[in-house]
Design a protein around this motif. Structure first.
Motif, PDB file in Angstrom:
ATOM      1  N   ASP A   1      -6.422   7.360   3.890  1.00  0.00           N
ATOM      2  CA  ASP A   1      -5.652   7.929   3.060  1.00  0.00           C
ATOM      3  C   ASP A   1      -4.539   6.861   2.751  1.00  0.00           C
ATOM      4  O   ASP A   1      -3.307   7.154   2.361  1.00  0.00           O
ATOM      5  CB  ASP A   1      -4.774   9.054   3.778  1.00  0.00           C
ATOM      6  N   ILE A   2      -4.924   5.526   2.562  1.00  0.00           N
ATOM      7  CA  ILE A   2      -3.989   4.390   2.111  1.00  0.00           C
ATOM      8  C   ILE A   2      -4.566   4.089   0.661  1.00  0.00           C
ATOM      9  O   ILE A   2      -5.709   3.695   0.583  1.00  0.00           O
ATOM     10  CB  ILE A   2      -4.138   3.340   2.998  1.00  0.00           C
ATOM     11  N   ARG A   3      -3.604   3.759  -0.308  1.00  0.00           N
ATOM     12  CA  ARG A   3      -4.149   3.118  -1.525  1.00  0.00           C
ATOM     13  C   ARG A   3      -3.752   1.650  -1.532  1.00  0.00           C
ATOM     14  O   ARG A   3      -2.620   1.574  -1.526  1.00  0.00           O
ATOM     15  CB  ARG A   3      -3.472   3.844  -2.751  1.00  0.00           C
ATOM     16  N   PRO A   4      -4.695   0.663  -1.206  1.00  0.00           N
ATOM     17  CA  PRO A   4      -4.259  -0.668  -1.085  1.00  0.00           C
ATOM     18  C   PRO A   4      -3.805  -1.215  -2.662  1.00  0.00           C
ATOM     19  O   PRO A   4      -4.169  -0.720  -3.564  1.00  0.00           O
ATOM     20  CB  PRO A   4      -5.496  -1.202  -0.893  1.00  0.00           C
TER      21      PRO A   4
ATOM     22  N   ASP B   1      -2.182   0.930   9.585  1.00  0.00           N
ATOM     23  CA  ASP B   1      -3.482   0.515   9.020  1.00  0.00           C
ATOM     24  C   ASP B   1      -4.117   1.860   8.786  1.00  0.00           C
ATOM     25  O   ASP B   1      -5.286   1.844   8.273  1.00  0.00           O
ATOM     26  CB  ASP B   1      -4.530  -0.158   9.884  1.00  0.00           C
TER      27      ASP B   1
ATOM     28  N   VAL C   1      -3.131   6.496   7.708  1.00  0.00           N
ATOM     29  CA  VAL C   1      -2.156   7.604   7.751  1.00  0.00           C
ATOM     30  C   VAL C   1      -2.758   8.792   8.045  1.00  0.00           C
ATOM     31  O   VAL C   1      -4.035   8.840   8.008  1.00  0.00           O
ATOM     32  CB  VAL C   1      -1.597   7.984   6.258  1.00  0.00           C
TER      33      VAL C   1
ATOM     34  N   GLY D   1       2.365   7.187   9.059  1.00  0.00           N
ATOM     35  CA  GLY D   1       1.624   5.923   8.957  1.00  0.00           C
ATOM     36  C   GLY D   1       1.475   5.831  10.660  1.00  0.00           C
ATOM     37  O   GLY D   1       2.318   5.854  11.328  1.00  0.00           O
TER      38      GLY D   1
ATOM     39  N   SER E   1       0.710  -1.332  -0.017  1.00  0.00           N
ATOM     40  CA  SER E   1       0.131   0.027  -0.107  1.00  0.00           C
ATOM     41  C   SER E   1       0.777   1.150  -0.126  1.00  0.00           C
ATOM     42  O   SER E   1       2.023   1.429   0.487  1.00  0.00           O
ATOM     43  CB  SER E   1      -1.020   0.153   1.194  1.00  0.00           C
ATOM     44  N   SER E   2       0.180   2.262  -0.537  1.00  0.00           N
ATOM     45  CA  SER E   2       1.008   3.519  -0.559  1.00  0.00           C
ATOM     46  C   SER E   2       0.242   4.628   0.070  1.00  0.00           C
ATOM     47  O   SER E   2      -1.053   4.649  -0.018  1.00  0.00           O
ATOM     48  CB  SER E   2       1.363   4.028  -1.814  1.00  0.00           C
ATOM     49  N   GLY E   3       0.891   5.709   0.774  1.00  0.00           N
ATOM     50  CA  GLY E   3       0.355   6.888   1.284  1.00  0.00           C
ATOM     51  C   GLY E   3      -0.032   7.717   0.007  1.00  0.00           C
ATOM     52  O   GLY E   3       0.498   7.975  -0.973  1.00  0.00           O
TER      53      GLY E   3
ATOM     54  N   VAL F   1       3.559   2.395   2.830  1.00  0.00           N
ATOM     55  CA  VAL F   1       3.208   2.192   4.113  1.00  0.00           C
ATOM     56  C   VAL F   1       3.815   1.297   5.167  1.00  0.00           C
ATOM     57  O   VAL F   1       3.725   0.062   4.679  1.00  0.00           O
ATOM     58  CB  VAL F   1       1.679   2.370   4.542  1.00  0.00           C
TER      59      VAL F   1
END
Length: 356
Positions: A87-90, A54, A56, A9, A1-3, A49
């Motif tokens: 605000d996490i892109r899985p 879990d 941000v 995080g 995942s990315s912020g 992340v």
């Protein structure tokens, strides 16, 4: 995942409070830290992340409490509560496993090429665009750079059709002019068939004694499917095919007729050749003036601009001015026993032939 943005995080269960910054995740790499309760990790925009986090918190929802001797963040205060996934892109949120990336037959523009690149796809199977030949016929024609003698006219069809073909994204690979003789027309067609997939000619398809194209087509192996069309303009339009799969369109010599029939017959064929939808874009517009109907279906040249439509003046098929700035062909029905005219303001179908 990315912020999504510059952020921290966190564990969503920790809530607002003061926390130690234990790691920083840079773009393109992982910090390698497993985040524990009571701590946070700095995540740059688009960074990975850390495991254990879990959610941000964006940097604007925090404030600095203390720094290390090197001037780096040591502790921060989180000012807001967050829920899991904030605000996490899985992984897979952009494209899911098994999801179709591009359908067969789609055109490759900037977004499509970007999608392919994002998945590491460097080559795909595509259809070759058709090669187009443009041929003008008639002893009366001279190029636009030459002075006119009595009985001569300048060839406007060749540059107009070449530009239309190019404007629509295809390549003209053969251009020539043929004099009025059967031998010359057969020679010219044979030459064009060796250089192009779709052959466009202008003139030579009417009923005159010097119109040799329909006579020449069987001599080069072509099968003529139609040689007259119930429409205005464009009645003499001719279509033939070759055993090789090549297509022939004999367009009328009148400049307006040539351009109208290009849009109605040639452009759809070019699109089908490369696997695209042939259908033109059609809108409904109010007829700007009352029109007396012709016995044939008629295509009136018109301009759509800022929500208004106006007809481009006289509609004679030799009057090239009627195509100037035209971006619509208004489709009028043929005259019948119950319908002799269409009144101003009536809704009519309009084929889009240029930028609106």
């Amino acid at each position: 995942s990315s912020g999504i943005n510059a952020e921290y995080g966190v564990l969503s269960t920790d809530g607002p409070g003061v926390y130690k910054v234990v790691a920083a995740s840079q773009m393109g790499q992982s910090s390698g830290v497993v985040l524990q309760s009571g701590s946070v990790a700095r995540v740059t925009t688009g960074g990975v992340v850390p495991l254990g986090a879990d959610a941000v918190v964006q940097v604007e929802d925090t404030e600095l409490v203390s720094s290390t001797n090197q001037g780096e963040e040591d502790t921060i205060r989180v000012l807001v509560s967050v829920t899991p996934g904030t605000d996490i892109r899985p992984v897979g949120s952009d494209i899911s496993k098994g999801e179709m990336l591009l359908p067969t037959g789609c055109q490759l523009f900037a977004a499509e090429l970007g999608l392919l690149a994002s998945q590491g796809i460097t080559s795909v199977e595509v259809r070759r665009k058709p090669r187009v030949a443009v041929i003008s016929t008639g002893n009366e024609l001279v190029t636009s750079s030459k002075p006119l003698s009595s009985g001569q006219v300048r060839d406007s069809n060749t540059p107009a059709l070449c530009h239309l073909v190019s404007e629509d994204g295809y390549r003209v690979t053969h251009i020539t002019h043929l004099a009025d003789s059967l031998e010359e027309v057969v020679r010219g067609l044979t030459e064009a068939l060796g250089a192009a997939d779709i052959i466009l000619t202008t003139g030579g398809v009417s009923m005159g004694e010097c119109d040799y194209l329909k006579e020449a087509l069987p001599l080069v192996g072509a099968t003529v499917h139609f040689g007259r069309v119930h429409m205005k303009p464009g009645k003499p339009t001719t279509f033939a095919t070759l055993p090789t799969g090549q297509l022939f369109f004999g367009l009328p010599g009148n400049p307006v007729s040539a351009m109208v029939t290009y849009n109605l017959f040639v452009l759809p064929a070019l699109r089908v050749w490369e696997g695209r939808d042939a259908g033109p874009s059609v809108i409904t517009v109010p007829l700007p003036e009352t029109r007396i109907l012709d016995p044939r279906p008629e295509y009136i040249r018109a301009v759509y601009n800022n929500g208004t439509v106006h007809v481009t003046g006289g509609q004679c098929s030799s009057r090239l001015l009627s195509m100037r700035s035209a971006n619509l062909l208004l489709q009028l029905p043929p005259k019948s026993e119950t319908l002799s005219s269409v009144e101003r303001g009536s809704a009519v179908r309009a084929m889009i032939i240029g930028p609106l």
